[in-house]
Design a protein around this motif. Structure first.
Motif, short mmCIF file in Angstrom:
data_model
loop_
_atom_site.label_atom_id
_atom_site.label_comp_id
_atom_site.label_asym_id
_atom_site.label_seq_id
_atom_site.Cartn_x
_atom_site.Cartn_y
_atom_site.Cartn_z
N VAL A 117 -12.18 62.05 33.48
CA VAL A 117 -11.42 62.88 32.55
C VAL A 117 -11.79 62.50 31.11
O VAL A 117 -12.00 63.36 30.26
N ALA A 118 -11.91 61.18 30.88
CA ALA A 118 -12.23 60.70 29.54
C ALA A 118 -13.59 61.24 29.08
O ALA A 118 -13.71 61.80 27.98
N VAL A 119 -14.58 61.10 29.95
CA VAL A 119 -15.92 61.56 29.59
C VAL A 119 -15.92 63.05 29.30
O VAL A 119 -16.44 63.52 28.29
N ALA A 120 -15.26 63.77 30.19
CA ALA A 120 -15.22 65.22 30.02
C ALA A 120 -14.50 65.60 28.73
O ALA A 120 -14.93 66.49 27.99
N SER A 121 -13.39 64.90 28.42
CA SER A 121 -12.60 65.23 27.23
C SER A 121 -13.37 64.93 25.96
O SER A 121 -13.34 65.70 24.99
N LEU A 122 -14.07 63.81 26.01
CA LEU A 122 -14.82 63.42 24.80
C LEU A 122 -15.91 64.43 24.49
O LEU A 122 -16.31 64.58 23.34
N ALA A 123 -16.35 65.07 25.48
CA ALA A 123 -17.37 66.09 25.26
C ALA A 123 -16.80 67.27 24.49
O ALA A 123 -17.52 68.02 23.87
N VAL A 124 -15.51 67.46 24.55
CA VAL A 124 -14.89 68.61 23.92
C VAL A 124 -14.16 68.22 22.62
O VAL A 124 -14.23 68.90 21.62
N LEU A 125 -13.45 67.13 22.67
CA LEU A 125 -12.59 66.75 21.55
C LEU A 125 -12.95 65.37 20.99
O LEU A 125 -13.55 64.56 21.71
N ASP A 126 -12.49 65.14 19.77
CA ASP A 126 -12.74 63.80 19.24
C ASP A 126 -11.63 62.86 19.62
O ASP A 126 -10.60 63.26 20.14
N ARG A 127 -11.89 61.60 19.35
CA ARG A 127 -10.95 60.55 19.77
C ARG A 127 -9.56 60.72 19.19
O ARG A 127 -8.56 60.51 19.89
N GLU A 128 -9.52 61.15 17.88
CA GLU A 128 -8.21 61.24 17.23
C GLU A 128 -7.35 62.32 17.86
O GLU A 128 -6.18 62.11 18.16
N SER A 129 -7.97 63.47 18.09
CA SER A 129 -7.22 64.54 18.73
C SER A 129 -6.71 64.07 20.08
O SER A 129 -5.59 64.36 20.49
N LEU A 130 -7.56 63.33 20.77
CA LEU A 130 -7.15 62.86 22.10
C LEU A 130 -5.97 61.91 22.01
O LEU A 130 -5.08 61.91 22.85
N ARG A 131 -5.98 61.11 20.97
CA ARG A 131 -4.86 60.17 20.80
C ARG A 131 -3.55 60.95 20.65
O ARG A 131 -2.54 60.62 21.27
N VAL A 132 -3.64 62.02 19.81
CA VAL A 132 -2.44 62.86 19.63
C VAL A 132 -2.05 63.53 20.94
O VAL A 132 -0.90 63.50 21.39
N ALA A 133 -3.07 64.09 21.57
CA ALA A 133 -2.82 64.76 22.85
C ALA A 133 -2.20 63.79 23.85
O ALA A 133 -1.30 64.15 24.62
N HIS A 134 -2.67 62.56 23.79
CA HIS A 134 -2.16 61.55 24.71
C HIS A 134 -0.67 61.35 24.52
O HIS A 134 0.12 61.33 25.47
N VAL A 135 -0.28 61.24 23.26
CA VAL A 135 1.13 61.00 22.96
C VAL A 135 1.98 62.17 23.45
O VAL A 135 3.00 61.99 24.12
N ILE A 136 1.51 63.40 23.11
CA ILE A 136 2.27 64.59 23.52
C ILE A 136 2.36 64.65 25.04
O ILE A 136 3.43 64.82 25.62
N THR A 137 1.24 64.48 25.71
CA THR A 137 1.21 64.56 27.16
C THR A 137 2.08 63.47 27.77
O THR A 137 2.75 63.69 28.79
N TRP A 138 2.04 62.32 27.11
CA TRP A 138 2.85 61.21 27.63
C TRP A 138 4.32 61.62 27.71
O TRP A 138 4.98 61.44 28.72
#
Lengths: 330, 267, 661
Positions: free
Chosen positions: C174-195
């Motif tokens: 999932v991480a590899v696939a996500s990084l291909a689409v989004l940057d780390r910062e967005s993922l951090r935000v997404a992580h918090v929201i999803t959490w």
């Protein structure tokens, strides 16, 4: 001199029972060396004539009403007629009315009463009656220690006597039932009679049953059984196998999980006799069977049997029974 | 309406024929391991009375003449909620002899409040003579009707339906009256509820001796012996079926037909 | 986050509390004795879920889901302990192998499980299931929770650039696939929201669970814990007639609290109905629907209780006849074969509830089918249920010279023949065979002859406990007064009542089924079998021997002595056996001709190709013989009691061996 009296009640048709009743009264009278007086409350000419030619004397009891059976008034008439005749033995038939009145008549005449006689011994000091007891499991001989004794007979089981060359004199007695002062006369009134066809008889109450089973192989042979049943006045029954196969209605099923029957005659055709079927016919007095297999369990539970294919039997058997019936009615 | 039902206890009529034995001394069936039961027509009589009580106010009294174990018959009646139960104890007078029974029942009835309707079974499964109802009616000076299977209240009395040779009859009757009851699909005995069975054993049941109803054993014996059983036989029934014999099929069928006819003739 | 936990726990707690209060309206029953045995049972049935595996697909998906979520729950708890309690346990190999790799894989396993369940629910659709929206939403919710969990993990890995990412293959993916689409910062935000989303869903599910069939996560172990240890196939409870307010059950609170807990434990899996012989041949009876229907009554009753604010509902919850599954006709179709209880993964006792309701019909209402009443009357008056039998209790013993037990010195056993063995013509030969075997083995035995009575088994199962109670006490008094120590009986119904039910009434003798006793005689060399026949035998296990009492091997061992080939087994055999249709008083009921349990079983037996159906029960013998008879006129397939087959295997049978009449 005391008399032997036979009583013929109103509303009874002339049939084998009348013949048997008069025949037995004649024989009893002969054995006792007494005269046989027939007391008739019947408006039937046939019965009057038959009584006249089978007794020493006929007392025809008439009331001002037409001769409609009503328990209390009929009993009073019989009582009066019999009491005047110095009775020793009074015999009645097996119809509903005779059975109803016999014990009461015995009481009124100051004597005793015995029901359901199959044989009467009148050759000793006392009148003795043979009758079936304990649901047919035993036979008792009952003695009347007090006379007169009023007995109702299984009249059809008694044979007739030949006609006498000279008809007996018929006396007519009139009874006034209206103002006789007996309040009980009006206490019960039969207000309606309903004649039901034999088809209305429930299997449980049937006197005779012809029953078919798996051995018949299909619905058609049941039509033949119906004919046979009609000839001998029997109801149609069936085993579970036959009902299950849809050959006849489920209501006809005889057995542990169906109807429990108690006829005088149970004729089992093509029924092997599974335990559960036998449990339904435990109370049948006589079981007779027709089956191809002599080893079939049904034969261990029947009085008489015929080992043959029903196809060869039912037709000729029905014809033969028709013959027997017509000869006996002549 | 005040109803009386007379009940009789008999030897279980379903005792298998091979267990059926006769007591040659007493000239009656041996009880053996078989049970004593309420006579089935008495159960129909009770049911008829219960149905009548369901339709009009009134009480049912059950009365039995029999030996001590006959109390069970009354307990069963109490379980079906009859209101009163009386046992007249039989000191050993032959169960045969309806005139003795009728004498006892009549004497007991005289001691009780007046009844409008007295019902009995049409006959008992042991001796099966069907005499008691008629004899009782005579002793009580009441009218009587036999083979009744339905009773309903009408103005001034009851309407009865009874079975006859040809079908049925409707009768109207003033009260009091004695009726002998036969079975039909309208008076199949109901089943008691378990709680009522339990309660039945605590309900009052009066036991009378013959003396208590103004009789003595001797006079009842005398009445009962108006007719007397002098012999009783259980024919040895062979289990084996008799196969009709004959050389030809026709002969066998003839023989068979004659046997069938003989039975039919006697009905 | 912990603030969120408070309402969750409150809603969950209220759900459970409501149920607890709901069960408390039931009558008391003692089910907390022998705690060790009970825990073992919970482990076996609850944790290993051995019963669900009867249906392998159900077994697999449920195990996947169960173990997946168990693992994830453990892992989540560990995270909690590690972070919030600051106890450093997520370290080293444990972290890598368990917390990362194993958890990662088990999540997938759980998702596969859900998928299988989904495919079943939407594609193959077995009829035993209940198709409710609730079940659908539960599956979707579980799937979303798992999927969001992987998103969380993946985005955490991506955001933190976890060096051990390879140990969480799915998360890493999932991480590899996500990084291909989004940057780390967005993922951090997404992580918090999803959490937060993930947590909300989890808490929501926990809060909702007690109000759905997921309640079984709590109730199933509880139900297994408090289940009937003495009779795993279920048993019937005696009634204290002096104190009982009602005989039997017509309203919901008349069940015991355990009976009510049963209702709330149901997972709607339908195993009971799938195994029910009456249901299998198209009858109305469905144990599952009975349980679910009663469950609705329970909820309604407890709502009513809340309203009136008291412990006693107002009696308006009469259950009998309230739905088609609770119609009297359905209740009178049960053979008490216990297939339902045996099949239930969560130890619900279905048929005892049916008998409870029958008790009400039979004793409180005196309203039961005529032929059953005939059987009861006969038991009461004549001590046997076969009204109309023309046999007496001693007919089978004709010329065998078997003494009354009181005339036997040092008697080893009392042979209790049973009504079925003495009064049904077909069984006389089995009973004779058994007696001759005992004579042959030199067993000192006697009988009660005409003094024998009915054990009351049919009365009890028809629902007339009062009659059963009476008969049981009479029989116990009689056998005790004769000093009986051991009873051998060819009837599994007599055996079951004597062995399992009479002790509650004070009986103190040992009871053996004849197959057990014959096996013993052979084992002791008192009985030698000499002949092997060419019979092709299939064995029908009587329910009251196999399922109710677990005796399945002894009869088979006996049969193996008599034939040189293998036994031909029906698919449903041993404890899974399909009833002959004769139990529970049902042999006294006329079944519609197209709905006969015995015919179905006869078909199963004939399908094995056997020429002989071996039975160890007089009721089974008559039912199956009838069944085979209706399949084909003159069928060559014979029904034989095991005793008959053993007697055939005796070499020098006396030639005088009379024909059995």
């Amino acid at each position: 001199m005391p008399n032997v009296i036979s009583c013929l009640l109103p509303g009874v048709d002339f049939d084998r029972a009348v013949e048997g009743l008069l025949g037995e009264a004649d024989r009893v009278a002969k054995q006792l060396g007494l005269r046989h007086v027939a007391v008739t409350c019947s408006s039937s000419d046939v019965i009057q004539q038959y009584a006249a030619s089978h007794s020493d004397r006929v007392v025809s009891v008439q009331s001002h009403d037409d001769l409609d059976y009503q328990p209390e008034s009929c009993l009073a008439m019989l009582d009066a007629a019999c009491a005047a005749l110095e009775p020793r033995v009074v015999l009645l038939g097996q119809d509903t009315y005779s059975q109803e009145l016999a014990p009461r008549l015995g009481y009124r005449l100051g004597g005793s009463s015995i029901g359901d006689a199959q044989q009467i011994d009148a050759d000793g000091d006392r009148i003795r009656v043979h009758r079936s007891v304990y649901g047919g499991k035993a036979t008792a001989v009952v003695q009347a220690n007090v006379e007169p004794v009023v007995i109702w007979l299984r009249a059809r089981a008694f044979s007739p006597e030949p006609e006498r060359p000279n008809a007996a004199p018929v006396e007519t007695e009139h009874f006034d039932l209206d103002g006789s002062g007996n309040a009980n006369f009006q206490a019960t009134q039969i207000v309606q009679r309903q004649h039901e066809s034999a088809a209305g008889v429930r299997l449980e109450d049937a006197q005779a049953i012809v029953s078919g089973g798996r051995g018949l192989g299909g619905p058609e042979p049941f039509d033949e059984l119906r004919k046979l049943a009609a000839v001998i006045g029997a109801e149609l029954g069936a085993s579970r196998a036959a009902c299950d196969s849809g050959w006849v209605a489920p209501g006809l099923q005889v057995g542990q999980t169906g109807k429990k029957v108690a006829p005088e005659l149970y004729l089992a055709v093509g029924i092997s006799g599974a335990s559960q079927h036998l449990m339904g016919i435990a109370d049948a007095k006589v079981v007779a069977a027709i089956n191809t297999d002599a080893e079939a369990p049904i034969f261990r539970h029947c009085q008489f049997g015929l080992v043959d294919d029903y196809r060869n039997v039912i037709g000729p058997l029905t014809e033969r029974l028709v013959d027997l019936k017509s000869t006996s009615n002549e | 309406m005040n109803l009386l039902v007379c009940l009789k206890q008999i030897l279980d009529p379903e005792v298998p024929i091979r267990d059926f034995r006769i007591d040659a001394e007493k000239l009656e069936a041996e009880q053996g391991s078989a049970n004593l039961v309420t006579n089935i027509f008495c159960e129909n009589a009770l049911e008829t009375a219960l149905q009548l009580r369901d339709r009009c106010d009134g009480e049912i009294t059950a009365l039995c003449f029999g030996p001590e174990p006959a109390e069970e018959v009354l307990r069963k009646a109490l379980a079906l909620k009859v209101d009163h139960a009386y046992l007249v104890e039989n000191p050993g007078i032959s169960q045969y002899g309806s005139s003795g029974a009728a004498m006892v029942l009549a004497a007991a009835i005289e001691k009780l409040p007046e009844f409008d309707l007295i019902v009995l079974g049409r006959e008992a499964g042991d001796w099966g003579e069907g005499q008691t109802a008629g004899l009782l009616a005579e002793r009580l000076g009441m009218p009587s009707v036999s083979f009744v299977d339905q009773i309903e209240p009408i103005e001034g009395g009851v309407r009865l339906r009874r079975q006859t040779d040809f079908g049925s009859e409707q009768l109207t009757a003033q009260l009091p009256i004695v009726a002998s009851i036969t079975n039909s699909d309208t008076n199949l005995p109901r089943i008691p509820k378990t709680r009522d069975i339990m309660l039945a054993h605590r309900k009052p049941l009066t036991t009378w001796s013959l003396e208590e109803i103004g009789l003595d054993e001797q006079s009842v014996r005398a009445a009962a012996s108006a007719t007397e059983v002098i012999s009783l036989n259980a024919p040895e029934k062979t289990a084996a079926c008799e196969f009709v014999a004959g050389d030809s099929s026709d002969e066998r069928i003839n023989d068979f037909a004659e046997r069938v006819f003989k039975i039919i003739e006697s009905l | 986050m912990y603030l969120l936990l408070i309402p969750t726990v409150a809603v969950f707690g209220y759900g459970i509390f409501r149920r607890l209060r709901q069960w408390r309206i039931g009558r008391p029953v003692s089910r907390f004795d022998r705690p060790v045995q009970r825990m073992i049972r919970v482990l076996r049935l609850g944790l290993l879920q051995t019963t669900i595996w009867r249906d392998p697909i159900a077994g697999i998906w449920h195990a996947m889901l169960f173990w997946g979520f168990v693992t994830l729950t453990v892992a989540t708890t560990i995270v909690l302990i590690h972070h919030d309690f600051n106890i450093r346990i997520m370290q080293g190999r444990f972290y890598l192998y368990f917390q990362s790799l194993f958890v990662d894989i088990l999540g997938v396993v759980a998702m596969i499980g859900i998928t299988i369940a989904g495919i079943r629910r939407w594609c193959t659709r077995p009829i035993r299931l209940v198709y409710s929206d609730e079940a659908t939403w539960i599956l979707i919710l579980l799937l979303v929770i798992l999927a969001s969990g992987y998103l969380l993990e993946g985005w955490r890995i991506a955001a933190t650039d976890d060096p051990w990412a390879a140990w969480s293959p799915v998360g890493n993916g999932v991480a590899v696939a996500s990084l291909a689409v989004l940057d780390r910062e967005s993922l951090r935000v997404a992580h918090v929201i999803t959490w937060w989303g993930h947590m909300a869903l989890v808490f929501g599910l926990i809060a909702w669970a007690p109000y759905t069939k997921l309640l079984h996560i709590v109730t199933a172990p509880l139900n297994i814990l408090t289940s009937n240890l003495d009779a795993p196939a279920g048993s019937l409870e005696p009634i204290d007639f002096e104190t009982a307010e009602t005989f039997g059950v017509s309203s919901i609170e008349q069940f015991t609290w355990k009976g009510l807990l049963d209702l709330d434990s149901c997972t709607e899996c339908g195993q009971c109905t799938a195994m029910c012989p009456a249901n299998a041949i198209g009858k109305q009876l469905s144990p599952r629907d009975i349980i679910l229907s009663l469950q609705q009554h329970l909820s309604a009753a407890s709502r009513q209780t809340e309203k009136v604010n008291g412990d006693q509902p107002d009696g308006s919850f009469s259950v009998i006849g309230s739905s088609s599954s609770l119609a009297p006709e359905a209740l009178w179709q049960c053979t008490t074969c216990a297939a339902c209880v045996h099949a239930c993964p969560v130890a619900i006792e279905q048929y005892p509830k049916i008998v409870d309701m029958r008790r009400y019909l039979a004793m409180e209402q005196a309203d039961l089918p005529d032929t059953l009443q005939d059987a009861l009357t006969s038991m009461e008056q004549r001590g046997h249920p076969f009204r109309g039998t023309q046999l007496s209790r001693m007919d089978w013993a004709d010329k065998l010279g078997i003494p009354h037990i009181k005339d036997v010195d040092n008697a080893e056993v009392l042979l209790w023949v049973g009504c079925g063995g003495a009064l049904v013509e077909r069984n006389l030969r089995s009973t004779r065979a058994l007696a001759k075997l005992l004579q042959r083995a030199g067993v000192r035995f006697g009988i009660l002859g005409r003094e024998e009575s009915c054990t009351g088994d049919p009365a009890r199962r028809i629902g007339n406990e009062f009659l059963f109670d009476t008969l049981a006490r009479q029989n116990i008094e009689q056998l005790h007064s004769l000093g009986i120590k051991t009873v051998v009986t060819p009837c599994p119904h007599c055996f079951n009542t004597f062995a399992n039910e009479y002790p509650e009434f004070g009986a103190q003798w040992e009871t053996l089924h004849h197959t057990t006793y014959l096996a013993k005689l052979i084992g002791e060399n008192r009985l030698q079998l000499d002949l092997q026949s060419a019979r092709q035998i299939t064995m029908h296990d009587p329910c009251y021997l196999g399922r109710h009492n677990g005796i399945t091997e002894e009869p088979r061992d006996l049969l193996r002595h008599t034939i040189d080939s293998d036994l031909l087994e029906m698919k449903l055999n041993g404890p899974e056996s399909f009833c002959c249709g004769g139990g529970g008083g049902m042999s006294f009921i006329d079944e519609p001709s197209d709905q006969r349990v015995n015919v179905e079983r006869a078909q199963q037996a004939v399908a094995t190709g056997a020429d002989t159906v071996a039975v160890g029960c007089p009721f089974c013998a008559t039912m199956l013989e009838d069944g085979i008879g209706s399949l084909a006129h003159d069928s060559p397939v014979e029904v034989k009691d095991i005793a008959e087959l053993l007697w055939e295997a005796i070499d020098d049978q006396p030639t005088t061996s009379e024909t059995n009449t």
